[in-house]
Design a protein around this motif. Structure first.
Motif, mmCIF file in Angstrom:
data_model
loop_
_atom_site.group_PDB
_atom_site.id
_atom_site.type_symbol
_atom_site.label_atom_id
_atom_site.label_comp_id
_atom_site.label_asym_id
_atom_site.label_seq_id
_atom_site.Cartn_x
_atom_site.Cartn_y
_atom_site.Cartn_z
ATOM 1 N N VAL A 206 0.853 -1.195 0.000
ATOM 2 C CA VAL A 206 0.000 0.000 0.000
ATOM 3 C C VAL A 206 0.890 1.248 0.000
ATOM 4 O O VAL A 206 2.061 1.181 0.383
ATOM 5 C CB VAL A 206 -0.932 0.070 1.244
ATOM 6 C CG1 VAL A 206 -1.832 -1.151 1.345
ATOM 7 C CG2 VAL A 206 -0.140 0.274 2.521
ATOM 8 N N SER A 221 -2.016 9.823 3.525
ATOM 9 C CA SER A 221 -3.454 9.674 3.277
ATOM 10 C C SER A 221 -4.185 9.303 4.572
ATOM 11 O O SER A 221 -3.595 8.680 5.466
ATOM 12 C CB SER A 221 -3.686 8.574 2.243
ATOM 13 O OG SER A 221 -3.322 7.332 2.791
ATOM 14 N N GLU A 223 -6.311 7.026 4.896
ATOM 15 C CA GLU A 223 -6.363 5.561 4.951
ATOM 16 C C GLU A 223 -5.095 5.006 5.616
ATOM 17 O O GLU A 223 -5.158 4.101 6.449
ATOM 18 C CB GLU A 223 -6.497 4.954 3.546
ATOM 19 C CG GLU A 223 -7.789 5.270 2.814
ATOM 20 C CD GLU A 223 -7.849 6.689 2.255
ATOM 21 O OE1 GLU A 223 -6.767 7.338 2.134
ATOM 22 O OE2 GLU A 223 -8.949 7.173 1.961
ATOM 23 N N PHE A 224 -3.942 5.559 5.231
ATOM 24 C CA PHE A 224 -2.699 5.073 5.833
ATOM 25 C C PHE A 224 -2.632 5.441 7.313
ATOM 26 O O PHE A 224 -2.220 4.622 8.146
ATOM 27 C CB PHE A 224 -1.464 5.625 5.102
ATOM 28 C CG PHE A 224 -0.207 5.356 5.869
ATOM 29 C CD1 PHE A 224 0.313 4.067 5.936
ATOM 30 C CD2 PHE A 224 0.443 6.358 6.587
ATOM 31 C CE1 PHE A 224 1.451 3.787 6.685
ATOM 32 C CE2 PHE A 224 1.579 6.098 7.336
ATOM 33 C CZ PHE A 224 2.083 4.810 7.381
ATOM 34 N N GLU A 226 -4.993 5.783 9.359
ATOM 35 C CA GLU A 226 -5.890 4.852 10.050
ATOM 36 C C GLU A 226 -5.179 3.506 10.291
ATOM 37 O O GLU A 226 -5.236 2.945 11.386
ATOM 38 C CB GLU A 226 -7.153 4.657 9.186
ATOM 39 C CG GLU A 226 -8.187 3.698 9.741
ATOM 40 C CD GLU A 226 -8.839 4.176 11.038
ATOM 41 O OE1 GLU A 226 -8.789 5.393 11.308
ATOM 42 O OE2 GLU A 226 -9.345 3.320 11.787
ATOM 43 N N MET A 227 -4.478 3.024 9.274
ATOM 44 C CA MET A 227 -3.713 1.763 9.423
ATOM 45 C C MET A 227 -2.676 1.873 10.529
ATOM 46 O O MET A 227 -2.494 0.954 11.328
ATOM 47 C CB MET A 227 -2.938 1.464 8.132
ATOM 48 C CG MET A 227 -3.740 0.805 7.061
ATOM 49 S SD MET A 227 -2.608 0.438 5.678
ATOM 50 C CE MET A 227 -3.827 0.324 4.387
#
Lengths: 283, 283
Positions: A206, A221, A223-224, A226-227
């Protein structure tokens, strides 16, 4: 890690080194340094070096008109590393502690860094990393936390180095998400570089969303982020990831070779030392 | 010698080093580097490094408010060099070729340079200079031209180094005019520093009129330029004088230790080498 005053001359060296990969036109290179000079007053010592690295390599792209100056060097690094892969795989599997040996080799791969220097010797780095003591070695915590986690978030660094990361991923024996930069910056690995190293065969790749040579969170991002928030076990390779994450509140194991005096001082080690350092591990 | 692109990161290092002599206030030091950055586009690669050195040390004086940051370090260098003078005098007088030995020691004294580095070891430099081969040694031309001249124009470099210049002056056996900088810049010798080294006992001291760390002709006084025009035999010590005079049309013997890679490249020698190089000697 914040920036130090001594980073400033080095920012100009980095700009010059990156510019020279693209052009030998002295006027263009002078213009590059002049532009960096004009913007220097906007660079706060409270920012991390990769934030400035991002600015520098944007300038390099703008002024030289080349969106990916390190393309060819990255390909070459990956090819050379892939040629070493089979014998290193045997070294790992034949050793008493395959995991630790793979960590050593993954750290050795971190010398493939055109941001820190114009030249390096990967074979020499491997030989050294296989025998030298770690200056910091949080291996025990690393093993404990690894045993407890379902998944590993592995933030990569440079193209070529990714081949050595692959060797380590194979020893983690857990599902791995391998994180790359969104856009080319120095010789940092992008999705394309990770695939060329065969990372797609051992992990899910990713992008962090950043175009900085590190994990500069406000350029990543959602999304990242959050990861990273959710991750119970994160590995971060190299100086750029250390510089951008060392003061954050995540559990991270940094693996790097201290290639500059400033980072060595920040870590309390000697330049050239290899380091496996965990932060926020007591939670 | 013109400036090279690689000089630019070094200009920032020099500014930082000089600033740190005066203050440890990070904000003041950052401001110093920012100001240099803003002016970088005005610095042409066709200018010599001492022209930029002049700008840098003006900025240091302006921003730190200290007109002579190196005052104390200069005094200390002179004191340490004077303590070595008696034994070095015996070394010179006891050697087979007193003139060449005095040249070697005068070059060794050139390591006392806070512009090129923050630290140095003068005793080690002397031991090395007494035994190491010259990378360039125009000693034969030096002796011939010296025999023919009535007078020597000797352009000094750093405070402390002046004590070693005195040893050489004593071996020249000719009337000597010793040239110093008009104003303090880095640890370059001014009239005061030359007198403290006892140069007034062996030569006539004059100022070149400059406040640059070299002999930047367009900043020198008409009187000094007239002297240089008329001189049949000129010695110029150190990197700054080499950088500013190496492309000029005078007969000059440069004596220096190549302390940076750029000058070493320009001279075609290895960094650390000692050099006695004559220019325009075939006239």
């Amino acid at each position: 890690m914040k920036s130090y005053l001594d980073c400033i001359p080095c920012f100009f060296e980095q700009a010059l080194r990156a510019g020279r990969i693209t052009t030998d036109d002295e006027q263009v290179l002078k213009q590059l340094l002049d532009e960096l000079g004009k913007r220097l007053h906007q660079i706060s010592l409270d920012s991390t070096p990769p934030e400035t690295g991002r600015l520098i390599y944007r300038l390099v792209r703008e002024i030289t008109g080349n969106p990916d100056p390190f393309r060819e060097l990255k390909l070459q690094s990956t090819r050379e590393a892939l040629a070493l892969y089979p014998s290193l795989k045997r070294t790992v599997e034949g050793s008493d502690d395959s995991l630790l040996t793979a960590i050593r080799i993954a750290i050795a791969g971190n010398v493939i860094d055109f941001g820190a220097s114009a030249t390096f010797d990967i074979k020499d780095a491997i030989e050294t990393a296989l025998v030298n003591d770690f200056a910091i070695c949080d291996y025990s915590a690393f093993k404990d936390k690894l045993a407890d986690t379902k998944e590993v978030l592995y933030i990569g660094d440079n193209a070529g180095e990714t081949v050595f990361d692959r060797l380590l991923i194979e020893q983690l024996k857990k599902p791995v998400i391998f994180v790359v930069r969104e856009k080319p910056v120095i010789n940092d690995a992008t999705i394309e570089d990770a695939v060329q190293a065969g990372i797609d065969q051992v992990a899910t790749i990713v992008s962090s969303g950043t175009d900085a040579p590190g994990t500069v969170l406000n350029t990543c991002s959602p999304e990242f982020k959050e990861m990273l928030d959710q991750s119970a076990f994160t590995i971060a390779k190299g100086q750029g990831n250390y510089e951008s994450l060392s003061n954050e509140d995540y559990l991270v194991f940094f693996m790097l070779k201290a290639k500059c005096q400033i980072i060595a001082n920040d870590l309390g080690v000697t330049k050239g030392d290899i380091v496996l350092k965990g932060i926020n591990t007591e939670r």
